[in-house]
Design a protein around this motif. Structure first.
Motif, PDB file in Angstrom:
ATOM      1  N   VAL A  25      58.056  25.565  32.326  1.00  0.00           N
ATOM      2  CA  VAL A  25      58.344  26.841  31.714  1.00  0.00           C
ATOM      3  C   VAL A  25      59.541  27.460  32.380  1.00  0.00           C
ATOM      4  N   MET A  26      60.489  27.920  31.593  1.00  0.00           N
ATOM      5  CA  MET A  26      61.694  28.559  32.111  1.00  0.00           C
ATOM      6  C   MET A  26      61.634  30.035  31.761  1.00  0.00           C
ATOM      7  N   PRO A  27      61.652  30.909  32.774  1.00  0.00           N
ATOM      8  CA  PRO A  27      61.549  32.342  32.480  1.00  0.00           C
ATOM      9  C   PRO A  27      62.779  32.867  31.794  1.00  0.00           C
ATOM     10  N   ALA A  28      62.582  33.932  31.026  1.00  0.00           N
ATOM     11  CA  ALA A  28      63.707  34.576  30.347  1.00  0.00           C
ATOM     12  C   ALA A  28      64.472  35.438  31.326  1.00  0.00           C
ATOM     13  N   THR A  29      65.763  35.573  31.104  1.00  0.00           N
ATOM     14  CA  THR A  29      66.598  36.447  31.916  1.00  0.00           C
ATOM     15  C   THR A  29      67.369  37.361  31.005  1.00  0.00           C
ATOM     16  N   THR A  30      68.145  38.224  31.573  1.00  0.00           N
ATOM     17  CA  THR A  30      68.958  39.136  30.783  1.00  0.00           C
ATOM     18  C   THR A  30      70.424  38.954  31.109  1.00  0.00           C
ATOM     19  N   ALA A  31      70.825  37.686  31.375  1.00  0.00           N
ATOM     20  CA  ALA A  31      72.240  37.399  31.686  1.00  0.00           C
ATOM     21  C   ALA A  31      73.116  37.674  30.495  1.00  0.00           C
ATOM     22  N   SER A  32      74.415  37.810  30.711  1.00  0.00           N
ATOM     23  CA  SER A  32      75.357  38.126  29.642  1.00  0.00           C
ATOM     24  C   SER A  32      75.628  36.900  28.796  1.00  0.00           C
ATOM     25  N   ALA A  33      76.226  37.163  27.644  1.00  0.00           N
ATOM     26  CA  ALA A  33      76.534  36.069  26.730  1.00  0.00           C
ATOM     27  C   ALA A  33      77.495  35.069  27.341  1.00  0.00           C
ATOM     28  N   ALA A  34      78.263  35.481  28.326  1.00  0.00           N
ATOM     29  CA  ALA A  34      79.207  34.562  28.969  1.00  0.00           C
ATOM     30  C   ALA A  34      78.482  33.461  29.698  1.00  0.00           C
ATOM     31  N   ASP A  35      77.188  33.705  30.074  1.00  0.00           N
ATOM     32  CA  ASP A  35      76.414  32.695  30.796  1.00  0.00           C
ATOM     33  C   ASP A  35      75.695  31.752  29.850  1.00  0.00           C
ATOM     34  N   THR A  36      75.917  31.929  28.545  1.00  0.00           N
ATOM     35  CA  THR A  36      75.199  31.090  27.569  1.00  0.00           C
ATOM     36  C   THR A  36      76.196  30.422  26.654  1.00  0.00           C
ATOM     37  N   PRO A  37      76.943  29.445  27.144  1.00  0.00           N
ATOM     38  CA  PRO A  37      77.945  28.779  26.291  1.00  0.00           C
ATOM     39  C   PRO A  37      77.263  27.979  25.184  1.00  0.00           C
ATOM     40  N   VAL A  38      77.907  27.899  24.070  1.00  0.00           N
ATOM     41  CA  VAL A  38      77.415  27.135  22.918  1.00  0.00           C
ATOM     42  C   VAL A  38      78.400  26.041  22.613  1.00  0.00           C
ATOM     43  N   ASP A  39      77.884  24.832  22.502  1.00  0.00           N
ATOM     44  CA  ASP A  39      78.715  23.681  22.162  1.00  0.00           C
ATOM     45  C   ASP A  39      78.269  23.200  20.788  1.00  0.00           C
ATOM     46  N   PRO A  40      79.065  23.499  19.750  1.00  0.00           N
ATOM     47  CA  PRO A  40      78.636  23.089  18.395  1.00  0.00           C
ATOM     48  C   PRO A  40      78.487  21.594  18.256  1.00  0.00           C
ATOM     49  N   ALA A  41      79.062  20.844  19.196  1.00  0.00           N
ATOM     50  CA  ALA A  41      78.974  19.389  19.090  1.00  0.00           C
ATOM     51  C   ALA A  41      77.597  18.879  19.476  1.00  0.00           C
ATOM     52  N   LEU A  42      76.839  19.707  20.186  1.00  0.00           N
ATOM     53  CA  LEU A  42      75.513  19.258  20.572  1.00  0.00           C
ATOM     54  C   LEU A  42      74.604  19.192  19.328  1.00  0.00           C
ATOM     55  N   PRO A  43      73.769  18.179  19.290  1.00  0.00           N
ATOM     56  CA  PRO A  43      72.898  18.041  18.109  1.00  0.00           C
ATOM     57  C   PRO A  43      71.835  19.151  18.076  1.00  0.00           C
ATOM     58  N   THR A  44      71.586  19.676  16.847  1.00  0.00           N
ATOM     59  CA  THR A  44      70.550  20.695  16.664  1.00  0.00           C
ATOM     60  C   THR A  44      69.183  20.042  16.599  1.00  0.00           C
ATOM     61  N   PRO A  45      68.171  20.666  17.211  1.00  0.00           N
ATOM     62  CA  PRO A  45      66.813  20.087  17.150  1.00  0.00           C
ATOM     63  C   PRO A  45      66.354  19.919  15.702  1.00  0.00           C
ATOM     64  N   THR A  46      65.523  18.952  15.524  1.00  0.00           N
ATOM     65  CA  THR A  46      65.005  18.697  14.179  1.00  0.00           C
ATOM     66  C   THR A  46      63.509  19.001  14.109  1.00  0.00           C
ATOM     67  N   SER A  47      63.090  19.361  12.879  1.00  0.00           N
ATOM     68  CA  SER A  47      61.672  19.534  12.538  1.00  0.00           C
ATOM     69  C   SER A  47      60.881  20.352  13.542  1.00  0.00           C
ATOM     70  N   PRO A  48      61.313  21.609  13.820  1.00  0.00           N
ATOM     71  CA  PRO A  48      60.468  22.437  14.685  1.00  0.00           C
ATOM     72  C   PRO A  48      59.156  22.745  13.958  1.00  0.00           C
ATOM     73  N   VAL A  49      58.072  22.573  14.656  1.00  0.00           N
ATOM     74  CA  VAL A  49      56.755  22.827  14.068  1.00  0.00           C
ATOM     75  C   VAL A  49      56.051  23.886  14.910  1.00  0.00           C
ATOM     76  N   GLY A  50      55.686  25.005  14.279  1.00  0.00           N
ATOM     77  CA  GLY A  50      54.994  26.077  14.992  1.00  0.00           C
ATOM     78  C   GLY A  50      54.717  27.227  14.055  1.00  0.00           C
ATOM     79  N   TYR A  51      54.219  28.322  14.594  1.00  0.00           N
ATOM     80  CA  TYR A  51      53.856  29.473  13.784  1.00  0.00           C
ATOM     81  C   TYR A  51      55.036  29.958  12.957  1.00  0.00           C
ATOM     82  N   GLY A  52      54.826  30.026  11.654  1.00  0.00           N
ATOM     83  CA  GLY A  52      55.860  30.553  10.764  1.00  0.00           C
ATOM     84  C   GLY A  52      56.815  29.506  10.256  1.00  0.00           C
ATOM     85  N   CYS A  53      56.911  28.336  10.866  1.00  0.00           N
ATOM     86  CA  CYS A  53      57.777  27.237  10.403  1.00  0.00           C
ATOM     87  C   CYS A  53      56.922  25.982  10.319  1.00  0.00           C
ATOM     88  N   ASN A  54      56.656  25.541   9.113  1.00  0.00           N
ATOM     89  CA  ASN A  54      55.791  24.387   8.897  1.00  0.00           C
ATOM     90  C   ASN A  54      54.437  24.575   9.602  1.00  0.00           C
TER      91      ASN A  54
END
Length: 583
Positions: A25-54
């Motif tokens: 388990v990884m706790p949530a933090t309140t770091a700025s958006a600069a600490d959360t880089p997004v790489d569009p080249a990374l593959p998006t997860p598939t078939s999430p299964v949980g409350y509200g989605c499937n």
């Protein structure tokens, strides 16, 4: 509401080590958006299964704390780089958020726990990204669900055929007969909420009732659906003996652990229905458009709750009866009917009890005379006495009424039957006329039957009828006129004979004859005979001696005298017959 495209606030500190537990388990933090880089080249997860989605839109997680999401990780190992799934979740009211992730293990899917404390009635959003340890992929579409931890209230079970063992009343059915149980429950609002439906006070709502007979409800128990008002019903039949029906109300989130128990007894055979009598008491009279009460009682009580009697009212406007509201029957068999009759006249209330397993059917009726206003009605003729065979004209005059303007005129000759002459609607002046040919004295009546607001009325008029009296003189030898008057001329040695013929025949009744002499400028009565009985042909004769009547002027006439035993025609005088006497 959080944007479903939100980026992670921090990188998951997976530390590239493959050692340790599968889930971290990884706790949530309140770091700025600069600490959360997004790489569009990374593959998006598939078939999430949980409350509200499937998965269900309502959550009742058993994992503590938080909830689990299963995520498909595409190509978990690419060129030696391991990918992990990261779930971000948040309360839509902004009160909390949390992240959950798993070690970067080379597995095709991961079950990830999100350490978010769910609150009953709150709604949450979540989405998933892939992380290579340095950046995140674009997130999946955001999914939403609502937490529901509150079970519905304990079910209220009712059955009129088999009252509960702890309550009053007796069974109305016997072993093997089908009976219907009614269920009623409602969703319990989340703690701190007065009602459901507002933000943070949502509930999944009633879904069904699970039940079991003579054992508590378990997994796989049969179900009956619940309607929008939290009601359901179940029809079963039972063998002889005591039974218990267990019922659990279950909401759409699957909560259901408040179990109801309904114990009852089923007899082998019911006793025969008791004979019942129905007594009904109504006022003898009442005012129109005024509230009144009819009371009644059924014998052979007690009666179970929910029993009714059926009521119909018959009046001038509803001759075949009109149904009133069913009236509840008290346990002791009493009931009360409240009504405000709008139509005058006889209002008859008929009450029927259909009977049940313990009581026979019964009926009774009672009549109340409802007041109506009076209206004048008169009947007139043009004369009081008519000649035999004459035609009388009758006129009825009716006063104000509400919805009836019909009058009937009848004739009843003395000694005869009453017959209808005419029925019709009066004219704009309220008049209705009829004619009738008289042969004897007749009583006429006019009648108004009444209407919704005016009472019946009647009027009578008697028209008296003379006989037809024909007179014939005999034994004269000539005729002469004095002025315009015709005289028959007799010898003084003759007798004047006056024949009277009465129609209709009045056999054995009396005719009288009268003689007058003209003297001193006036007529003077000389003789009135006694009774001369009429023959079977209706005739009688009067004979007058003329021996001492020389040069005299006389006149004669006959009279039919009404008999006390025959009032069909009144006393009738004939016309004067004039004679003169010569030597």
């Amino acid at each position: 509401m959080r944007s479903k495209g939100r980026r992670r606030r921090r990188l998951v500190a997976a530390a590239a080590s493959a050692a340790g537990s599968l889930l971290m388990v990884m706790p949530a933090t309140t770091a700025s958006a600069a600490d959360t880089p997004v790489d569009p080249a990374l593959p998006t997860p598939t078939s999430p299964v949980g409350y509200g989605c499937n998965g269900p839109d309502w959550a009742t997680p058993t994992t503590s704390p938080g909830f689990d999401i299963r995520v498909g990780i595409p190509a978990p190992t690419v060129n030696g780089v391991h990918y992990a799934g990261v779930v971000h979740a948040w309360d839509l009211d902004g009160s909390q958020e949390a992240d959950g992730s798993a070690n970067q293990l080379p597995v095709p899917s991961q079950s990830i726990n999100v350490p978010l404390t769910l609150a009953d009635g709150h709604t949450y959003g979540w989405n998933v990204s892939t992380s290579d340890g340095t950046a995140y992929s674009n997130p999946t579409t955001t999914c939403y669900f609502t937490a529901d931890f509150s079970p519905p209230a304990t079910t209220v079970v009712t059955n009129p055929d088999f009252p509960p063992l702890s309550g009053p009343g007796a069974p109305l059915k016997e072993a093997g007969q089908p009976t219907t149980f009614d269920f009623r429950s409602h969703e319990t609002p989340p703690s701190g909420c007065d009602t459901t439906g507002t933000p943070d006070c949502l509930a999944s709502g009633m879904d069904h009732f699970a039940y079991s007979v003579d054992q508590q409800v378990g997994i796989g128990a049969p179900q009956v659906p619940a309607d929008a008002e939290g009601r359901g019903s179940l029809t079963l039949s039972f063998g002889w003996g005591s039974h218990t029906l267990y019922v659990v109300a279950v909401d759409a989130a699957g909560n259901g652990y408040n179990m109801a128990e309904y114990s009852f007894y089923v007899p082998w055979q019911l006793p025969p229905p008791a004979a019942t009598t129905l007594s009904l008491t109504a006022p003898k009279s009442a005012g129109r458009a005024t509230a009144m009460t009819v009371s009644g009682r059924l014998s052979a009580g007690p009666y179970p709750s929910g029993e009714v009697v059926h009521v119909t009212r018959t009046d001038l406007g509803h001759t075949t009866g009109t149904a009133l509201r069913d009236v509840p029957l008290s346990a002791d068999g009493t009931f009360s009917i409240s009504d405000t009759p709008q139509i005058g006249g006889a209002n008859t209330y008929r009450v029927s009890y259909p009977g049940d397993a313990a009581h026979q059917a019964a009926t009774a009726s009672a009549t109340t005379q409802v007041s109506r206003s009076a209206t004048p009605l008169t009947l007139t003729t043009k004369a009081s006495v008519y000649d035999y065979g004459a035609t009388a004209t009758l006129t009825a005059a009716l006063g104000s009424t509400y919805n009836g303007r019909t009058v009937s005129i009848y004739a009843q000759p003395y000694g005869g039957s009453k017959t209808l002459i005419k029925t019709g609607t009066v004219d704009t002046s309220g008049h209705l006329s009829a004619t009738y040919k008289l042969s004897r004295s007749t009583t006429f009546t006019a009648s108004f039957a009444g209407d919704y607001r005016y009472a019946p009325a009647a009027a009578a008029r008697t028209a008296y009828d003379r006989v037809a009296l024909a007179e014939t003189l005999g034994s004269y030898y000539t005729s002469t006129r004095v002025g315009t008057t015709l005289y028959r001329v007799y010898h003084h040695t003759a007798s004047a004979v006056l024949k009277a013929a009465v129609t209709p025949h009045k056999t054995s009744q009396c005719a009288h004859f009268q003689e007058q002499r003209f003297s001193g400028g006036a007529w003077h009565t000389l003789l009135t005979t006694g009774c001369s009985p009429l023959s079977s042909a209706g005739t009688a004769y009067g004979r007058f001696s003329l021996v001492h009547a020389t040069n005299g002027s006389f006149r004669l006439r006959a009279e039919y005298a009404q008999s006390p035993k025959d009032t069909t025609n009144v006393t009738t005088w004939g016309a004067w017959e004039y004679i003169t006497v010569k030597k």
